[in-house]
Design a protein around this motif. Structure first.
Motif, short mmCIF file in Angstrom:
data_model
loop_
_atom_site.label_atom_id
_atom_site.label_comp_id
_atom_site.label_asym_id
_atom_site.label_seq_id
_atom_site.Cartn_x
_atom_site.Cartn_y
_atom_site.Cartn_z
N ARG A 93 27.47 34.75 34.73
CA ARG A 93 28.20 36.01 34.93
C ARG A 93 27.83 37.02 33.84
O ARG A 93 27.61 38.20 34.11
CB ARG A 93 29.71 35.78 34.94
N ARG A 94 27.78 36.52 32.61
CA ARG A 94 27.45 37.40 31.49
C ARG A 94 26.04 37.96 31.65
O ARG A 94 25.80 39.15 31.41
CB ARG A 94 27.58 36.63 30.18
N MET A 97 25.93 40.66 34.24
CA MET A 97 26.47 41.92 33.75
C MET A 97 25.52 42.63 32.77
O MET A 97 25.50 43.85 32.68
CB MET A 97 27.83 41.70 33.09
N PHE A 100 23.29 44.36 35.11
CA PHE A 100 24.04 45.52 35.63
C PHE A 100 23.93 46.69 34.65
O PHE A 100 23.67 47.83 35.05
CB PHE A 100 25.50 45.13 35.86
N SER A 101 24.12 46.40 33.37
CA SER A 101 24.09 47.46 32.35
C SER A 101 22.71 48.11 32.27
O SER A 101 22.60 49.31 32.02
CB SER A 101 24.46 46.87 30.98
N ARG A 109 29.28 52.82 34.48
CA ARG A 109 29.81 51.58 35.06
C ARG A 109 29.72 51.59 36.58
O ARG A 109 30.49 50.92 37.27
CB ARG A 109 31.26 51.33 34.60
N PRO A 329 30.92 46.66 38.82
CA PRO A 329 30.78 45.29 38.31
C PRO A 329 31.45 44.24 39.20
O PRO A 329 30.88 43.18 39.47
CB PRO A 329 31.43 45.36 36.93
N LEU A 333 29.50 41.07 41.06
CA LEU A 333 29.89 39.68 40.78
C LEU A 333 30.37 38.98 42.05
O LEU A 333 30.04 37.82 42.29
CB LEU A 333 30.98 39.64 39.71
N VAL A 351 35.57 39.73 35.19
CA VAL A 351 34.66 40.87 35.15
C VAL A 351 34.76 41.67 33.86
O VAL A 351 33.75 42.01 33.25
CB VAL A 351 34.85 41.79 36.37
N GLU A 354 33.32 39.67 30.88
CA GLU A 354 31.87 39.53 30.88
C GLU A 354 31.20 40.87 30.65
O GLU A 354 30.12 40.95 30.05
CB GLU A 354 31.39 38.93 32.22
N PHE A 355 31.78 41.95 31.17
CA PHE A 355 31.14 43.27 31.07
C PHE A 355 31.27 43.80 29.64
O PHE A 355 30.39 44.48 29.16
CB PHE A 355 31.77 44.25 32.04
#
Length: 355
Positions: A93-94, A97, A100-101, A109, A329, A333, A351, A354-355
């Motif tokens: 998950r981390r 993210m 995602f970033s 976001r 996010p 996920l 979420v 992790e975000f």
């Protein structure tokens, strides 16, 4: 005290004995492992010498099947480690993210279609660079005299050796113009490969491939001319009425298998549904019910920015639960299996952490 020292010596001796047993067991197991490694090396050699059916970041396989891993390939690029089925969920998950970033360039976001398009192009270019590096290694493997050019005969020898033929025997027979005894399937593959070799050989044609031409031979997505050739091959295989274009029934009729049970029916239904969606929404650009070679070529071109934008919109639509045309996010996920091939649980609860 003496009794305790004796007890410790006894324990140490027992541990050493156990270690010796383990080492002996490991040594006895090694021949099987070595044999397996040799077998894997042989399979790898054959894969390296043949143009791959699967091309990373390309929508269709060489045989006309849909690339089921496409969305993961253009979202993750080479960064696939950590998303295996047995991976630790929190770590996965981390990592998701973090990706995602990176996609979220303006750090609001939310991932927009433009941001996703840019990311898809970046990951596709990454696959291109990887293919170039691999092709360079394979080229030197089939260029025994190191003159920077590979002849068809040099390649043919390496191909037949990968199929179990004796290298010296093959070379001798080819030198003397003697007939090579190969099975029907191998002969058919050789004929197809030679056609592709001709196509990759830029004018003036001499049946000698340079490193760049060899890259086009293995990876037609790197050359517009070879991309056209690949499209022609796919259309030839699927085109049933000989008009050199594809109708929806022709596109969804591959493969022509028989359905024997409910499981087979489900697979068949899934095949038809996926290909129908792809045909109607992405390949048939003018929505006239017919796919021309030009439309299929545009669809297959991994560096087509317009297609990348369409793919970005489609990827967002899959997970866009709040219908704001962006990915957030929680949505990435929740639909992690679509983006990474791995289903990550407890997305909502984790979420923010992790975000």
């Amino acid at each position: 005290m003496a009794s305790r020292r004796a007890s410790l010596r006894g324990l140490a001796s027992h541990c050493l004995w156990l270690l010796g047993v383990i080492l002996l067991m490991d040594v006895s197991a090694r021949p099987a492992n070595h044999s397996s490694a040799r077998e894997r090396a042989g399979n790898r050699e054959e894969r390296e010498i043949l143009p791959p059916d699967h091309l990373n970041g390309v929508k269709l396989e060489m045989d006309g099947h849909l690339n089921k891993d496409f969305h993961q390939e253009v979202f993750l690029g080479k960064d696939t480690d950590g998303f295996e089925e047995d991976a630790e969920p929190r770590r996965s998950r981390r990592k998701l993210m973090v990706i995602f970033s990176k996609v979220d360039v303006n750090t609001d976001r939310r991932i927009s279609a433009k941001e996703m398009q840019h990311w898809i192009m970046e990951k596709t270019a990454e696959h291109f660079r990887e293919a170039i590096e691999e092709s360079r290694v394979h080229f030197h493997a089939v260029d025994p005299d190191g003159d920077g050019r590979v002849s068809w005969d040099e390649y043919k020898v390496k191909f037949l050796v990968s199929k179990g033929h004796n290298e010296k025997e093959v070379e001798e027979k080819m030198k003397n113009g003697e007939e090579l005894k190969v099975d029907e399937e191998t002969q058919e593959v050789l004929e197809n490969l030679k056609d592709r070799w001709y196509q990759a050989d830029n004018p003036p044609s001499d049946l000698l491939l340079t490193e760049d031409e060899f890259l086009s031979f293995l990876h037609p997505e790197h050359s517009r001319g070879m991309l056209k050739f690949m499209v022609k091959e796919i259309v030839r295989d699927l085109d049933q009425d000989g008009d050199k274009q594809l109708s929806l029934p022709e596109f969804i009729s591959l493969p022509a298998g028989t359905v024997e049970n409910q499981q087979g029916q489900d697979i068949d239904d899934s095949w038809v549904r996926d290909r129908k969606k792809e045909f109607e929404e992405l390949i048939d650009a003018n929505h006239d019910g017919i796919v021309t070679m030009a439309e299929l070529e545009d669809y297959m071109d991994p560096m087509n920015e317009y297609n990348a934008l369409n793919e970005a919109k489609q990827m967002i639509a899959i997970a866009d639960e709040n219908q704001n045309h962006h990915l957030e996010p929680e949505e990435v996920l929740k639909y992690s299996e679509f983006f990474t091939g791995s289903k990550l649980m407890d997305y909502a609860r984790n979420v923010h952490e992790e975000f």
